[in-house]
Design an enzyme around this catalytic site. Structure first.
Site, short mmCIF file in Angstrom:
data_model
loop_
_atom_site.label_atom_id
_atom_site.label_comp_id
_atom_site.label_asym_id
_atom_site.label_seq_id
_atom_site.Cartn_x
_atom_site.Cartn_y
_atom_site.Cartn_z
N CYS A 273 -7.39 58.68 31.85
CA CYS A 273 -6.54 57.92 32.77
C CYS A 273 -6.92 56.44 32.97
CB CYS A 273 -6.55 58.58 34.14
SG CYS A 273 -6.32 60.36 34.14
N HIS B 88 -6.58 54.18 40.68
CA HIS B 88 -7.67 54.62 39.79
C HIS B 88 -8.41 53.45 39.13
CE1 HIS B 88 -9.08 58.11 36.99
NE2 HIS B 88 -9.98 57.76 37.89
CA CA Z 1 -4.21 60.69 32.56
#
Ligand code: CA
Length: 455
Positions: A71, A124
Protein backbone atom coordinates in the site's frame (compact mmCIF):
# COMPACT_ATOMS: atom_id res chain seq x y z
CA UNK A 1 -30.23 38.42 -32.73
CA UNK A 2 -28.05 36.05 -34.71
CA UNK A 3 -24.98 38.14 -33.91
CA UNK A 4 -25.87 38.11 -30.23
CA UNK A 5 -26.19 34.32 -30.30
CA UNK A 6 -22.88 34.03 -32.09
CA UNK A 7 -21.19 36.27 -29.53
CA UNK A 8 -22.73 34.30 -26.67
CA UNK A 9 -21.55 31.04 -28.23
CA UNK A 10 -18.06 32.43 -28.70
CA UNK A 11 -17.97 33.71 -25.12
CA UNK A 12 -19.08 30.30 -23.88
CA UNK A 13 -16.44 28.47 -25.95
CA UNK A 14 -13.68 30.72 -24.66
CA UNK A 15 -14.90 30.15 -21.11
CA UNK A 16 -15.01 26.37 -21.65
CA UNK A 17 -11.52 26.38 -23.11
CA UNK A 18 -10.20 28.36 -20.17
CA UNK A 19 -11.94 26.30 -17.55
CA UNK A 20 -9.34 24.07 -15.93
CA UNK A 21 -10.45 20.44 -15.73
CA UNK A 22 -11.37 18.95 -12.40
CA UNK A 23 -9.08 16.15 -11.32
CA UNK A 24 -10.31 13.03 -9.54
CA UNK A 25 -7.94 10.26 -8.48
CA UNK A 26 -9.57 7.10 -7.15
CA UNK A 27 -7.36 4.45 -5.57
CA UNK A 28 -8.67 1.01 -4.69
CA UNK A 29 -6.78 -1.05 -2.15
CA UNK A 30 -5.50 -4.56 -2.91
CA UNK A 31 -7.89 -4.98 -5.83
CA UNK A 32 -7.04 -7.95 -8.07
CA UNK A 33 -6.27 -7.40 -11.76
CA UNK A 34 -9.14 -9.72 -12.70
CA UNK A 35 -11.51 -8.51 -9.99
CA UNK A 36 -13.09 -5.86 -12.25
CA UNK A 37 -15.35 -6.57 -15.18
CA UNK A 38 -13.38 -4.30 -17.54
CA UNK A 39 -10.39 -6.61 -17.52
CA UNK A 40 -10.85 -9.52 -19.89
CA UNK A 41 -10.27 -12.62 -17.78
CA UNK A 42 -12.46 -11.70 -14.83
CA UNK A 43 -14.40 -14.51 -13.19
CA UNK A 44 -18.14 -14.52 -13.84
CA UNK A 45 -19.09 -13.62 -10.26
CA UNK A 46 -17.50 -10.13 -10.44
CA UNK A 47 -19.98 -7.24 -10.20
CA UNK A 48 -18.53 -3.80 -11.03
CA UNK A 49 -21.07 -2.06 -13.30
CA UNK A 50 -20.01 1.48 -12.41
CA UNK A 51 -16.34 0.81 -13.04
CA UNK A 52 -17.42 -0.81 -16.27
CA UNK A 53 -19.27 2.29 -17.42
CA UNK A 54 -16.29 4.41 -16.38
CA UNK A 55 -14.09 2.11 -18.46
CA UNK A 56 -16.43 2.44 -21.45
CA UNK A 57 -16.24 6.23 -21.21
CA UNK A 58 -12.47 6.24 -20.77
CA UNK A 59 -9.17 4.66 -21.67
CA UNK A 60 -8.45 1.23 -20.21
CA UNK A 61 -4.72 0.85 -19.61
CA UNK A 62 -4.01 -2.86 -19.85
CA UNK A 63 -0.43 -2.48 -18.69
CA UNK A 64 -0.84 0.00 -15.86
CA UNK A 65 1.80 -0.27 -13.17
CA UNK A 66 2.18 1.01 -9.65
CA UNK A 67 5.55 1.66 -7.99
CA UNK A 68 5.07 -0.64 -5.00
CA UNK A 69 3.73 -4.13 -4.29
CA UNK A 70 2.14 -2.98 -1.02
CA UNK A 71 0.00 0.00 0.00
CA UNK A 72 2.04 2.91 1.29
CA UNK A 73 5.04 2.87 -1.10
CA UNK A 74 2.68 3.19 -4.08
CA UNK A 75 0.64 5.89 -2.36
CA UNK A 76 3.85 7.79 -1.55
CA UNK A 77 5.01 7.58 -5.18
CA UNK A 78 1.59 8.71 -6.40
CA UNK A 79 1.49 11.77 -4.13
CA UNK A 80 5.13 12.66 -4.89
CA UNK A 81 5.05 11.95 -8.63
CA UNK A 82 8.47 10.46 -8.03
CA UNK A 83 9.89 7.08 -7.19
CA UNK A 84 9.42 6.84 -3.43
CA UNK A 85 12.87 5.25 -3.23
CA UNK A 86 14.31 8.70 -3.99
CA UNK A 87 13.44 9.43 -0.35
CA UNK A 88 14.61 6.06 0.94
CA UNK A 89 11.03 4.72 1.19
CA UNK A 90 11.24 1.08 0.10
CA UNK A 91 8.88 -0.84 2.37
CA UNK A 92 5.36 -0.40 3.72
CA UNK A 93 6.90 0.35 7.11
CA UNK A 94 9.07 3.09 5.69
CA UNK A 95 6.49 4.94 3.59
CA UNK A 96 3.82 4.40 6.28
CA UNK A 97 6.08 6.09 8.83
CA UNK A 98 5.84 9.35 6.96
CA UNK A 99 6.80 11.12 3.77
CA UNK A 100 8.98 14.05 4.92
CA UNK A 101 6.91 17.20 5.44
CA UNK A 102 9.34 19.18 3.30
CA UNK A 103 8.27 17.23 0.20
CA UNK A 104 5.78 18.78 -2.20
CA UNK A 105 2.73 16.57 -2.71
CA UNK A 106 0.10 16.35 -5.47
CA UNK A 107 -2.43 18.87 -4.02
CA UNK A 108 0.31 21.40 -3.33
CA UNK A 109 0.80 21.80 -7.07
CA UNK A 110 -2.91 22.29 -7.71
CA UNK A 111 -3.97 24.51 -4.80
CA UNK A 112 -1.97 27.58 -5.93
CA UNK A 113 -3.65 27.24 -9.35
CA UNK A 114 -7.05 27.75 -7.73
CA UNK A 115 -8.08 24.15 -7.09
CA UNK A 116 -10.27 23.20 -4.13
CA UNK A 117 -8.64 20.05 -2.76
CA UNK A 118 -10.17 17.13 -0.87
CA UNK A 119 -8.79 13.86 0.47
CA UNK A 120 -11.11 11.02 1.41
CA UNK A 121 -10.15 7.73 3.01
CA UNK A 122 -6.84 6.10 3.70
CA UNK A 123 -3.71 8.24 3.93
CA UNK A 124 -1.02 5.82 5.17
CA UNK A 125 1.78 8.34 4.69
CA UNK A 126 2.42 9.01 8.36
CA UNK A 127 1.10 7.58 11.61
CA UNK A 128 -0.63 10.52 13.26
CA UNK A 129 -1.95 14.07 13.02
CA UNK A 130 1.53 15.53 12.57
CA UNK A 131 1.44 13.90 9.11
CA UNK A 132 -2.18 14.67 8.30
CA UNK A 133 -3.17 15.37 4.69
CA UNK A 134 -4.85 18.46 6.16
CA UNK A 135 -1.32 19.85 6.63
CA UNK A 136 -0.22 18.88 3.14
CA UNK A 137 -2.35 20.81 0.73
CA UNK A 138 -5.78 19.29 1.25
CA UNK A 139 -8.49 21.83 2.21
CA UNK A 140 -10.94 19.12 3.18
CA UNK A 141 -10.12 15.75 4.67
CA UNK A 142 -12.31 12.85 5.73
CA UNK A 143 -10.59 9.63 6.62
CA UNK A 144 -8.12 7.87 8.83
CA UNK A 145 -4.42 8.05 9.58
CA UNK A 146 -2.22 5.40 11.11
CA UNK A 147 -1.79 2.06 9.49
CA UNK A 148 -3.24 0.80 6.25
CA UNK A 149 -6.31 -0.98 7.55
CA UNK A 150 -9.45 0.20 9.30
CA UNK A 151 -12.53 -1.53 10.60
CA UNK A 152 -15.36 -0.92 8.11
CA UNK A 153 -18.11 -0.68 10.73
CA UNK A 154 -16.43 0.72 13.83
CA UNK A 155 -16.17 4.38 12.86
CA UNK A 156 -16.25 5.82 16.36
CA UNK A 157 -13.26 4.01 17.90
CA UNK A 158 -11.10 6.59 19.75
CA UNK A 159 -8.10 4.31 19.24
CA UNK A 160 -8.49 4.39 15.48
CA UNK A 161 -10.37 7.61 14.81
CA UNK A 162 -11.96 9.02 11.72
CA UNK A 163 -10.91 12.62 11.15
CA UNK A 164 -12.68 15.48 9.47
CA UNK A 165 -9.86 17.89 8.81
CA UNK A 166 -7.79 17.59 11.98
CA UNK A 167 -10.77 16.89 14.25
CA UNK A 168 -11.83 13.45 15.43
CA UNK A 169 -15.43 12.71 14.48
CA UNK A 170 -17.73 9.90 15.57
CA UNK A 171 -19.28 8.32 12.54
CA UNK A 172 -21.70 5.53 11.82
CA UNK A 173 -22.30 3.49 8.70
CA UNK A 174 -20.13 1.39 6.41
CA UNK A 175 -16.81 3.12 5.73
CA UNK A 176 -16.74 2.55 1.95
CA UNK A 177 -20.25 4.06 1.62
CA UNK A 178 -19.22 7.03 3.74
CA UNK A 179 -16.14 7.74 1.61
CA UNK A 180 -18.26 7.73 -1.55
CA UNK A 181 -20.84 10.04 0.02
CA UNK A 182 -18.24 12.49 1.31
CA UNK A 183 -16.47 12.65 -2.05
CA UNK A 184 -19.76 13.15 -3.89
CA UNK A 185 -20.71 15.96 -1.45
CA UNK A 186 -17.32 17.64 -2.00
CA UNK A 187 -17.82 17.51 -5.77
CA UNK A 188 -21.31 18.97 -5.51
CA UNK A 189 -20.08 21.74 -3.23
CA UNK A 190 -17.22 22.68 -5.56
CA UNK A 191 -18.87 22.03 -8.90
CA UNK A 192 -18.11 25.59 -10.02
CA UNK A 193 -14.56 24.20 -10.02
CA UNK A 194 -11.85 23.53 -10.45
CA UNK A 195 -11.41 20.86 -7.78
CA UNK A 196 -9.09 17.96 -7.02
CA UNK A 197 -10.57 14.98 -5.19
CA UNK A 198 -8.34 12.16 -3.98
CA UNK A 199 -10.57 9.25 -3.05
CA UNK A 200 -8.32 6.66 -1.46
CA UNK A 201 -10.37 3.63 -0.50
CA UNK A 202 -9.15 1.07 1.99
CA UNK A 203 -11.52 -1.33 0.20
CA UNK A 204 -10.91 -4.10 -0.59
CA UNK A 205 -8.07 -4.41 1.93
CA UNK A 206 -8.55 -6.64 4.99
CA UNK A 207 -10.41 -6.94 7.32
CA UNK A 208 -12.83 -8.67 4.96
CA UNK A 209 -16.02 -7.00 6.17
CA UNK A 210 -19.17 -6.07 4.32
CA UNK A 211 -22.87 -5.84 5.18
CA UNK A 212 -24.31 -9.34 5.57
CA UNK A 213 -26.99 -8.83 2.93
CA UNK A 214 -24.31 -7.85 0.44
CA UNK A 215 -22.18 -10.91 1.24
CA UNK A 216 -25.26 -13.12 0.89
CA UNK A 217 -25.51 -12.11 -2.79
CA UNK A 218 -22.36 -14.11 -3.51
CA UNK A 219 -22.04 -17.81 -3.24
CA UNK A 220 -18.63 -18.90 -4.46
CA UNK A 221 -18.18 -21.59 -1.82
CA UNK A 222 -15.39 -19.50 -0.24
CA UNK A 223 -16.49 -17.17 2.56
CA UNK A 224 -13.43 -14.90 2.19
CA UNK A 225 -14.07 -14.60 -1.50
CA UNK A 226 -17.74 -13.76 -0.94
CA UNK A 227 -16.83 -10.99 1.53
CA UNK A 228 -14.17 -9.67 -0.81
CA UNK A 229 -16.62 -9.53 -3.73
CA UNK A 230 -19.22 -7.80 -1.53
CA UNK A 231 -16.60 -5.21 -0.56
CA UNK A 232 -15.75 -4.70 -4.23
CA UNK A 233 -19.42 -4.33 -5.10
CA UNK A 234 -19.85 -1.73 -2.37
CA UNK A 235 -16.78 0.16 -3.61
CA UNK A 236 -18.24 0.09 -7.10
CA UNK A 237 -21.49 1.57 -5.69
CA UNK A 238 -19.46 4.37 -4.05
CA UNK A 239 -17.71 5.09 -7.37
CA UNK A 240 -21.19 5.22 -8.93
CA UNK A 241 -22.13 7.96 -6.44
CA UNK A 242 -19.06 9.95 -7.40
CA UNK A 243 -19.88 9.60 -11.10
CA UNK A 244 -23.47 10.70 -10.47
CA UNK A 245 -22.25 13.77 -8.56
CA UNK A 246 -20.00 14.68 -11.50
CA UNK A 247 -22.84 14.23 -14.01
CA UNK A 248 -25.49 15.97 -11.90
CA UNK A 249 -23.07 18.83 -11.25
CA UNK A 250 -22.55 19.26 -15.00
CA UNK A 251 -18.80 18.66 -14.69
CA UNK A 252 -18.49 15.09 -15.99
CA UNK A 253 -17.22 16.16 -19.42
CA UNK A 254 -14.44 18.33 -18.05
CA UNK A 255 -13.22 16.04 -15.30
CA UNK A 256 -10.02 14.06 -15.71
CA UNK A 257 -10.45 10.94 -13.64
CA UNK A 258 -7.93 8.22 -12.86
CA UNK A 259 -8.69 4.87 -11.29
CA UNK A 260 -6.01 2.45 -10.06
CA UNK A 261 -5.40 -0.12 -7.37
CA UNK A 262 -2.43 0.56 -5.07
CA UNK A 263 -1.03 -2.94 -5.61
CA UNK A 264 -2.11 -6.32 -6.89
CA UNK A 265 -4.59 -8.57 -5.14
CA UNK A 266 -3.37 -10.73 -2.24
CA UNK A 267 -3.77 -14.35 -3.29
CA UNK A 268 -3.84 -15.52 0.32
CA UNK A 269 -7.08 -13.54 0.66
CA UNK A 270 -8.67 -15.02 -2.45
CA UNK A 271 -8.02 -12.11 -4.82
CA UNK A 272 -7.80 -12.93 -8.53
CA UNK A 273 -5.04 -11.47 -10.73
CA UNK A 274 -5.58 -13.68 -13.77
CA UNK A 275 -3.65 -14.02 -16.08
CA UNK A 276 -0.81 -12.51 -14.07
CA UNK A 277 1.64 -14.39 -11.87
CA UNK A 278 1.78 -13.75 -8.14
CA UNK A 279 0.10 -11.00 -6.18
CA UNK A 280 0.57 -8.44 -3.44
CA UNK A 281 4.02 -8.60 -1.79
CA UNK A 282 5.71 -9.77 -5.00
CA UNK A 283 7.22 -7.98 -8.00
CA UNK A 284 5.69 -10.41 -10.45
CA UNK A 285 3.06 -8.76 -12.61
CA UNK A 286 0.30 -9.81 -10.22
CA UNK A 287 1.81 -7.60 -7.52
CA UNK A 288 2.42 -4.45 -9.54
CA UNK A 289 0.20 -4.44 -12.64
CA UNK A 290 -3.24 -3.20 -11.63
CA UNK A 291 -6.67 -2.19 -12.95
CA UNK A 292 -5.95 1.26 -14.44
CA UNK A 293 -8.39 3.71 -16.08
CA UNK A 294 -8.09 7.26 -17.38
CA UNK A 295 -11.29 9.11 -18.26
CA UNK A 296 -11.73 12.66 -19.57
CA UNK A 297 -14.87 12.64 -21.72
CA UNK A 298 -14.36 16.02 -23.42
CA UNK A 299 -10.74 15.29 -24.37
CA UNK A 300 -9.97 11.57 -24.62
CA UNK A 301 -11.53 9.10 -26.98
CA UNK A 302 -12.59 5.92 -25.18
CA UNK A 303 -10.63 2.78 -25.92
CA UNK A 304 -7.80 0.54 -24.83
CA UNK A 305 -4.21 1.61 -24.25
CA UNK A 306 -1.76 -1.23 -24.66
CA UNK A 307 1.61 0.40 -23.92
CA UNK A 308 2.82 0.37 -20.33
CA UNK A 309 2.01 3.34 -18.10
CA UNK A 310 2.73 4.07 -14.45
CA UNK A 311 1.02 5.58 -11.43
CA UNK A 312 3.93 8.04 -11.63
CA UNK A 313 2.34 9.41 -14.82
CA UNK A 314 -0.79 10.57 -13.00
CA UNK A 315 0.68 13.75 -11.48
CA UNK A 316 2.42 15.04 -14.65
CA UNK A 317 -0.69 14.23 -16.70
CA UNK A 318 -2.92 16.10 -14.25
CA UNK A 319 -0.55 19.08 -14.19
CA UNK A 320 -0.44 19.24 -17.98
CA UNK A 321 -4.25 19.08 -18.13
CA UNK A 322 -4.46 21.91 -15.61
CA UNK A 323 -1.92 23.98 -17.54
CA UNK A 324 0.49 24.00 -14.62
CA UNK A 325 4.16 24.07 -15.53
CA UNK A 326 6.28 21.45 -13.80
CA UNK A 327 9.44 22.92 -12.33
CA UNK A 328 12.37 20.96 -13.75
CA UNK A 329 14.08 20.78 -10.36
CA UNK A 330 11.20 18.64 -9.05
CA UNK A 331 12.39 15.80 -11.29
CA UNK A 332 9.02 14.13 -11.65
CA UNK A 333 9.63 10.55 -12.75
CA UNK A 334 6.51 9.94 -14.82
CA UNK A 335 5.35 11.49 -18.07
CA UNK A 336 2.36 13.45 -19.30
CA UNK A 337 0.26 10.85 -21.11
CA UNK A 338 -2.09 13.26 -22.88
CA UNK A 339 -0.15 13.63 -26.17
CA UNK A 340 0.03 9.82 -26.39
CA UNK A 341 -3.59 9.20 -25.52
CA UNK A 342 -4.69 11.89 -28.01
CA UNK A 343 -2.59 10.25 -30.73
CA UNK A 344 -0.34 13.29 -31.12
CA UNK A 345 2.82 11.29 -30.35
CA UNK A 346 3.83 7.65 -30.60
CA UNK A 347 4.77 5.54 -27.57
CA UNK A 348 8.51 5.11 -26.99
CA UNK A 349 10.12 2.22 -25.19
CA UNK A 350 10.19 2.98 -21.46
CA UNK A 351 11.96 1.59 -18.41
CA UNK A 352 10.19 0.91 -15.10
CA UNK A 353 11.78 -0.02 -11.80
CA UNK A 354 10.75 -1.64 -8.54
CA UNK A 355 12.67 -2.29 -5.35
CA UNK A 356 11.68 -3.02 -1.79
CA UNK A 357 15.13 -2.97 -0.18
CA UNK A 358 17.47 -5.70 1.03
CA UNK A 359 15.31 -6.89 3.93
CA UNK A 360 12.41 -7.84 1.67
CA UNK A 361 14.68 -8.60 -1.24
CA UNK A 362 12.32 -8.01 -4.15
CA UNK A 363 13.38 -5.95 -7.14
CA UNK A 364 12.40 -5.76 -10.79
CA UNK A 365 13.02 -3.85 -13.97
CA UNK A 366 10.99 -3.70 -17.15
CA UNK A 367 12.62 -2.38 -20.31
CA UNK A 368 10.55 -2.59 -23.47
CA UNK A 369 8.92 -6.02 -23.22
CA UNK A 370 11.71 -7.57 -21.15
CA UNK A 371 11.33 -7.97 -17.42
CA UNK A 372 13.84 -9.14 -14.88
CA UNK A 373 12.50 -10.04 -11.43
CA UNK A 374 14.66 -10.72 -8.40
CA UNK A 375 13.63 -12.22 -5.10
CA UNK A 376 16.80 -12.31 -3.04
CA UNK A 377 19.15 -14.58 -4.99
CA UNK A 378 16.45 -16.02 -7.23
CA UNK A 379 16.18 -14.38 -10.66
CA UNK A 380 13.62 -14.64 -13.43
CA UNK A 381 13.77 -13.19 -16.95
CA UNK A 382 10.58 -12.91 -18.96
CA UNK A 383 9.47 -11.70 -22.38
CA UNK A 384 6.13 -10.07 -21.52
CA UNK A 385 5.17 -9.73 -25.19
CA UNK A 386 4.81 -13.52 -25.34
CA UNK A 387 4.53 -14.47 -21.70
CA UNK A 388 2.33 -12.15 -19.68
CA UNK A 389 2.04 -14.85 -16.99
CA UNK A 390 5.82 -14.96 -16.43
CA UNK A 391 5.76 -18.74 -16.73
CA UNK A 392 8.77 -19.19 -18.99
CA UNK A 393 11.96 -18.12 -17.23
CA UNK A 394 14.66 -17.33 -19.79
CA UNK A 395 17.36 -16.25 -17.31
CA UNK A 396 19.58 -19.30 -17.88
CA UNK A 397 19.27 -19.10 -21.66
CA UNK A 398 19.97 -15.38 -21.88
CA UNK A 399 22.65 -14.36 -19.35
CA UNK A 400 23.59 -11.31 -21.46
CA UNK A 401 20.01 -9.99 -21.18
CA UNK A 402 20.06 -10.60 -17.43
CA UNK A 403 23.33 -8.66 -17.18
CA UNK A 404 21.97 -5.80 -19.30
CA UNK A 405 18.81 -5.41 -17.21
CA UNK A 406 20.71 -5.78 -13.93
CA UNK A 407 23.00 -2.97 -15.02
CA UNK A 408 20.00 -0.81 -15.91
CA UNK A 409 18.48 -1.43 -12.49
CA UNK A 410 21.80 -0.76 -10.76
CA UNK A 411 22.08 2.59 -12.54
CA UNK A 412 18.57 3.55 -11.40
CA UNK A 413 19.22 2.38 -7.87
CA UNK A 414 22.42 4.42 -7.68
CA UNK A 415 20.20 7.49 -7.97
CA UNK A 416 17.94 6.44 -5.10
CA UNK A 417 18.47 7.11 -1.39
CA UNK A 418 19.45 4.49 1.16
CA UNK A 419 16.47 2.89 2.97
CA UNK A 420 15.48 5.23 5.82
CA UNK A 421 14.87 2.44 8.33
CA UNK A 422 17.16 -0.50 7.81
CA UNK A 423 19.11 -2.56 5.38
CA UNK A 424 20.59 -1.75 2.02
CA UNK A 425 18.96 -0.76 -1.22
CA UNK A 426 19.06 -4.26 -2.65
CA UNK A 427 19.67 -7.76 -1.45
CA UNK A 428 23.19 -8.91 -2.14
CA UNK A 429 23.77 -12.63 -1.69
CA UNK A 430 27.52 -12.21 -1.52
CA UNK A 431 27.29 -9.61 1.25
CA UNK A 432 25.20 -11.63 3.69
CA UNK A 433 27.36 -14.77 3.88
CA UNK A 434 25.76 -17.56 5.89
CA UNK A 435 22.07 -16.95 6.23
CA UNK A 436 20.75 -17.20 9.76
CA UNK A 437 18.28 -20.08 10.23
CA UNK A 438 15.28 -17.86 11.04
CA UNK A 439 15.74 -15.80 7.88
CA UNK A 440 16.14 -18.97 5.86
CA UNK A 441 12.96 -20.45 7.36
CA UNK A 442 10.99 -17.30 6.45
CA UNK A 443 12.39 -17.28 2.98
CA UNK A 444 11.62 -20.95 2.37
CA UNK A 445 8.10 -20.42 3.65
CA UNK A 446 7.56 -17.51 1.30
CA UNK A 447 8.93 -19.43 -1.63
CA UNK A 448 6.65 -22.38 -1.02
CA UNK A 449 3.71 -19.98 -1.03
CA UNK A 450 4.97 -18.28 -4.16
CA UNK A 451 2.11 -19.03 -6.47
CA UNK A 452 2.23 -20.45 -9.94
CA UNK A 453 0.31 -18.53 -12.60
CA UNK A 454 -3.38 -18.47 -11.77
CA UNK A 455 -6.05 -20.07 -13.91
CA1 CA B 1 -2.88 -2.05 -0.82
Amino acid sequence: MRLLLLLLTLAFSVHAAEQKPNIVVIVADDLGYADVTFNPQHPKEIVTPNLDSLAKAGVICRQGYVTGHVCSPTRAGLMLGRYQQRLGLYTGGEAGSGVPMSEKLFPQYLKPAGYATGQFGKWHLGPDLAWSPALRGFDEVFGFLGRGAHDYFKLDDPNDPIYRGKEVVKETGYLTDRLGEETAAFITKHKAGPFFAYLAFNAVHAPLQAPEDEIAKFNTGNKDRDARLAMGKRMDDAIGKVMTALKDGGVWENTLLFFISDNGGPLAQSADNTPLRGGKHTDYEGGIRVPFLICWPSQLKPGEWLSPVSSLDILPTALAAAGIATPAEMRLDGQNLLPLLKGETQPQSRDFFWCSGSDEGWWAVRSGDWKLVGEKDKLGLFDLSKDVSEANDLAKQMPEKVAELTKLHDAWLADMAKPVKAGEKRYDATATGEENPEKKRRRTKRRSSDPAPQR
